[in-house]
Motif scaffolding. Structure first.
Motif, PDB file in Angstrom:
ATOM      1  N   LEU A 123      -5.411  -1.233  12.076  1.00  5.84           N
ATOM      2  CA  LEU A 123      -5.370  -2.337  11.129  1.00  5.84           C
ATOM      3  C   LEU A 123      -6.770  -2.585  10.609  1.00  5.84           C
ATOM      4  O   LEU A 123      -7.675  -2.942  11.370  1.00  5.84           O
ATOM      5  N   GLY A 124      -6.957  -2.385   9.314  1.00  7.55           N
ATOM      6  CA  GLY A 124      -8.256  -2.635   8.711  1.00  7.55           C
ATOM      7  C   GLY A 124      -8.529  -4.121   8.553  1.00  7.55           C
ATOM      8  O   GLY A 124      -7.624  -4.960   8.689  1.00  7.55           O
ATOM      9  N   ASP A 125      -9.783  -4.454   8.260  1.00 12.72           N
ATOM     10  CA  ASP A 125     -10.188  -5.861   8.192  1.00 12.72           C
ATOM     11  C   ASP A 125      -9.432  -6.639   7.124  1.00 12.72           C
ATOM     12  O   ASP A 125      -8.948  -7.750   7.369  1.00 12.72           O
ATOM     13  N   ARG A 126      -9.332  -6.091   5.912  1.00 11.94           N
ATOM     14  CA  ARG A 126      -8.633  -6.818   4.836  1.00 11.94           C
ATOM     15  C   ARG A 126      -7.129  -6.819   5.067  1.00 11.94           C
ATOM     16  O   ARG A 126      -6.435  -7.788   4.739  1.00 11.94           O
ATOM     17  N   ASP A 127      -6.605  -5.743   5.624  1.00 12.75           N
ATOM     18  CA  ASP A 127      -5.186  -5.687   5.960  1.00 12.75           C
ATOM     19  C   ASP A 127      -4.853  -6.740   7.006  1.00 12.75           C
ATOM     20  O   ASP A 127      -3.785  -7.382   6.955  1.00 12.75           O
ATOM     21  N   LEU A 128      -5.758  -6.964   7.942  1.00 16.65           N
ATOM     22  CA  LEU A 128      -5.550  -7.990   8.958  1.00 16.65           C
ATOM     23  C   LEU A 128      -5.349  -9.372   8.336  1.00 16.65           C
ATOM     24  O   LEU A 128      -4.599 -10.197   8.870  1.00 16.65           O
TER      25      LEU A 128
END
Length: 320
Positions: free
Chosen positions: A95-100
């Motif tokens: 899970l990437g930062d912006r996706d989080l």
């Protein structure tokens, strides 16, 4: 196609379905595309509600998806994941930062009592997506993979174990109690769509949960407009994902004909038109024997133009 007032209902899983949905969104008028998204892949991870197929379709239609991998966001960073790894947390689902941010917001809103349908529509609005995207249900349905390693939640099979276990079948926990999303039901009962397009998604774990939910496939079969299915198997291989491996392990022919036979056997009378690639043209006569019209065209979508061309071809078959 932008001059037509027809509306289309597309059934989609993740990456493969999202590609065709993007093509359909490009060639249909704004708001003419309705998409029913598989939610049986949804799961809880790190305390968050993750909706992989919904997010893949949303990010793709918004033009912000990672073009190389087909899921997640372009230009993503991974600082939170790195910090979690230092804490020995479960980071097998990346899970990437912006996706989080999406998952944090969705999880909080669900806890506050909002429905998944409402939140999906709001995410679409914020991302500038004009297609109407619906979760297949606001109730929880979860795919269980029956394998030689025992019963596995789908994401544990698909991501954590990278599809390595041998499959013996699938079931969908919560399916019997779940209800088809209300807007999808209304579209069908009001005959408000001109046709249905089943995207080239995995027929066993992406399309089946939608069709088997709350009498959905029988409802679609009663529509005045045709139901078209695009085959996800091309030349004996799956363009994306484990569909071909699953078919082989289930002792099904790993061919476009095998997929057509699966639909005909499990959902009799549903599929009116079956779309296959040029490389499978020799199978057309056998598929027609199943009672389906067959359209032979280019189904491999590598470019935006490919997606638009396949969408145009599907719409021409559905709308006449």
């Amino acid at each position: 196609m932008r001059g037509t007032d027809a509306s289309i209902l597309a059934l989609s899983g993740g990456v493969g379905g999202a590609k065709l949905c993007l093509g359909l969104a490009d060639v249909l008028p704004p708001a003419a595309l309705h998409i029913a998204s598989n939610t049986a892949d949804d799961f809880e991870h790190l305390g968050l509600t993750i909706c992989p197929d919904i997010d893949t379709v949303l990010y793709t239609l918004a033009g912000v998806s990672n073009q190389r991998q087909g899921w997640g966001l372009e230009g993503e960073s991974w600082q939170v994941l790195a910090a979690l790894e230092s804490l020995s947390a479960d980071t097998w689902f990346r899970l990437g930062d912006r996706d989080l941010a999406t998952h944090l917001w969705r999880t909080g809103q669900l806890a506050a009592g909002c429905s998944l349908s409402t939140l999906t529509a709001e995410l679409a609005r914020r991302l500038g997506v004009t297609a109407r995207l619906y979760p297949m249900s606001d109730d929880r349905v979860s795919t269980v993979v029956h394998s030689d390693e025992g019963d596995l939640p789908f994401q544990h099979y698909f991501v954590r174990r990278q599809c390595q276990p041998r499959v013996g079948g699938f079931s969908f926990a919560g399916l019997a109690e779940a209800r088809l999303q209300a807007d999808i039901v209304a579209l069908c009962r009001q005959q408000a769509v001109s046709g249905v397009i089943i995207c080239p998604s995995n027929p066993f774990v992406s399309v089946a949960p939608i069709l088997q939910l709350d009498g959905c496939w029988q409802l679609l079969r009663e529509l005045r407009g045709p139901v078209l299915a695009v085959c996800p198997i091309v030349g004996g291989r799956a363009i994306k994902g484990p569909a071909a491996k699953m078919m082989a392990e289930l002792a099904l022919p790993v061919t476009a004909l095998g997929v057509a036979e699966y639909y005909a056997r499990h959902y009799p009378g549903l599929v009116d038109i079956f779309v296959i690639d040029h490389s499978d043209a020799t199978l057309a006569a056998d598929i027609q024997m199943l009672g389906m019209e067959v359209r032979v065209t280019a189904t491999v979508m590598q470019t935006r133009a490919d997606k638009q061309a396949l969408a145009q071809d599907c719409l021409q078959q559905v709308l006449g």
